[in-house]
Enzyme design. Structure first.
Site, PDB file in Angstrom:
ATOM      1  N   LYS A  78     -12.502   6.921  -0.080  1.00 18.32           N
ATOM      2  CA  LYS A  78     -12.041   7.214   1.279  1.00 18.32           C
ATOM      3  C   LYS A  78     -12.726   8.498   1.721  1.00 18.32           C
ATOM      4  O   LYS A  78     -12.819   9.451   0.951  1.00 18.32           O
ATOM      5  CB  LYS A  78     -10.521   7.486   1.279  1.00 18.32           C
ATOM      6  CG  LYS A  78      -9.652   6.290   1.606  1.00 18.32           C
ATOM      7  CD  LYS A  78      -8.176   6.710   1.627  1.00 18.32           C
ATOM      8  CE  LYS A  78      -7.518   6.337   2.927  1.00 18.32           C
ATOM      9  NZ  LYS A  78      -6.066   6.464   2.920  1.00 18.32           N
ATOM     10  N   LYS A 117     -11.120   7.781  -4.151  1.00 22.35           N
ATOM     11  CA  LYS A 117     -10.447   6.603  -3.587  1.00 22.35           C
ATOM     12  C   LYS A 117     -11.423   5.840  -2.684  1.00 22.35           C
ATOM     13  O   LYS A 117     -11.027   4.969  -1.930  1.00 22.35           O
ATOM     14  CB  LYS A 117      -9.251   7.016  -2.719  1.00 22.35           C
ATOM     15  CG  LYS A 117      -8.040   7.524  -3.418  1.00 22.35           C
ATOM     16  CD  LYS A 117      -6.839   7.553  -2.412  1.00 22.35           C
ATOM     17  CE  LYS A 117      -6.402   8.938  -2.058  1.00 22.35           C
ATOM     18  NZ  LYS A 117      -5.359   9.023  -1.034  1.00 22.35           N
TER      19      LYS A 117
HETATM   20  N1  C2G Z   1       1.726   4.434   6.318  1.00 22.81           N
HETATM   21  C1  C2G Z   1       2.712   3.696   6.971  1.00 22.81           C
HETATM   22  N2  C2G Z   1       2.373   2.905   8.011  1.00 22.81           N
HETATM   23  C2  C2G Z   1       1.083   2.834   8.440  1.00 22.81           C
HETATM   24  C3  C2G Z   1       0.085   3.600   7.798  1.00 22.81           C
HETATM   25  C4  C2G Z   1       0.426   4.400   6.728  1.00 22.81           C
HETATM   26  O1  C2G Z   1       3.903   3.755   6.594  1.00 22.81           O
HETATM   27  N3  C2G Z   1       0.794   2.021   9.491  1.00 22.81           N
HETATM   28  C5  C2G Z   1       2.137   5.265   5.184  1.00 22.81           C
HETATM   29  C6  C2G Z   1       1.447   4.851   3.880  1.00 22.81           C
HETATM   30  O2  C2G Z   1       2.134   3.747   3.288  1.00 22.81           O
HETATM   31  C7  C2G Z   1       1.576   6.126   3.046  1.00 22.81           C
HETATM   32  C8  C2G Z   1       1.491   7.235   4.114  1.00 22.81           C
HETATM   33  O3  C2G Z   1       1.742   6.609   5.393  1.00 22.81           O
HETATM   34  O4  C2G Z   1       2.860   6.191   2.424  1.00 22.81           O
HETATM   35  C9  C2G Z   1       0.137   7.907   4.139  1.00 22.81           C
HETATM   36  O5  C2G Z   1      -0.848   6.902   4.328  1.00 22.81           O
HETATM   37  P1  C2G Z   1      -2.370   7.254   3.891  1.00 22.81           P
HETATM   38  O6  C2G Z   1      -2.739   8.576   4.458  1.00 22.81           O
HETATM   39  O7  C2G Z   1      -3.200   6.054   4.151  1.00 22.81           O
HETATM   40  O8  C2G Z   1      -2.157   7.469   2.326  1.00 22.81           O
HETATM   41  P2  C2G Z   1      -2.953   6.734   1.132  1.00 22.81           P
HETATM   42  O9  C2G Z   1      -4.393   6.781   1.393  1.00 22.81           O
HETATM   43  O10 C2G Z   1      -2.251   5.450   0.934  1.00 22.81           O
HETATM   44  O11 C2G Z   1      -2.718   7.732  -0.105  1.00 22.81           O
HETATM   45  O12 C2G Z   1      -1.171   9.003  -4.369  1.00 22.81           O
HETATM   46  C10 C2G Z   1      -0.904   8.207  -3.236  1.00 22.81           C
HETATM   47  C11 C2G Z   1      -2.035   8.301  -2.243  1.00 22.81           C
HETATM   48  O13 C2G Z   1      -2.366   9.646  -1.960  1.00 22.81           O
HETATM   49  C12 C2G Z   1      -1.631   7.608  -0.940  1.00 22.81           C
END
Ligand code: C2G
Length: 132
Positions: A46, A44
């Site tokens: 990341k 990703k």
């Molecule tokens: N999130 C949120 N508000 C934020 C930051 C994050 O609601 N200010 C939510 C994201 O939308 C997600 C969850 O927290 O549902 C986890 O965020 P991340 O760790 O950034 O996940 P991501 O990298 O989007 O990975 O297969 C799906 C992926 O693994 C999602």
């Protein structure tokens, strides 16, 4: 028992993550979190600050989380839903529409993100503070 599933990296845990996890748990009785492995995150583009083991340990300490499973690829969600007997799949609405294919297997809910916080923002704010 209504079972809920969500995925994420959950690095540098913050209120946005907790708000999502809490609202996901409130939709059912049991919450499974698919946690992105370090290898999957590399795909990703990341790089998490905390290792998978440490992010898993932190998530497992949250009262809303019942089980943490590894997320190693984009193709595992359907089998995860089936194998874990999931009723509701939940993601933040930055993913809106992206997982609608799961509607054949469970309810799909996209929740509003928490505004003003993100792991990226934390990193850039700290970088600025520490580098003038
Ligand atoms: N999130 C949120 N508000 C934020 C930051 C994050 O609601 N200010 C939510 C994201 O939308 C997600 C969850 O927290 O549902 C986890 O965020 P991340 O760790 O950034 O996940 P991501 O990298 O989007 O990975 O297969 C799906 C992926 O693994 C999602």
């Amino acid at each position: 028992m209504k079972k809920v599933l969500t995925y994420g990296t959950f690095d540098l845990l913050h209120v946005g993550h907790i708000n999502l996890i809490k609202r996901a748990k409130d939709l059912g009785d049991y919450l499974v979190v698919g946690l992105s492995t370090d290898e999957f995150n590399a795909g990703k583009n990341k790089e998490a600050y905390h290792s998978y083991e440490n992010r898993k340990y932190i998530l497992e300490s949250i009262k809303y989380v019942d089980k943490v499973i590894p997320e190693t690829n984009w193709e595992q969600k359907i089998s995860d839903v089936i194998e874990n007997d999931i009723d509701i799949f939940v993601m933040g609405d930055d993913w809106k529409g992206k997982f609608d294919f799961l509607k054949d297997y469970c309810e799909v809910v996209y929740l509003p993100r928490t505004i003003g916080i993100s792991t990226t923002k934390i990193k850039s704010d700290l970088h600025r503070v520490n580098n003038g």
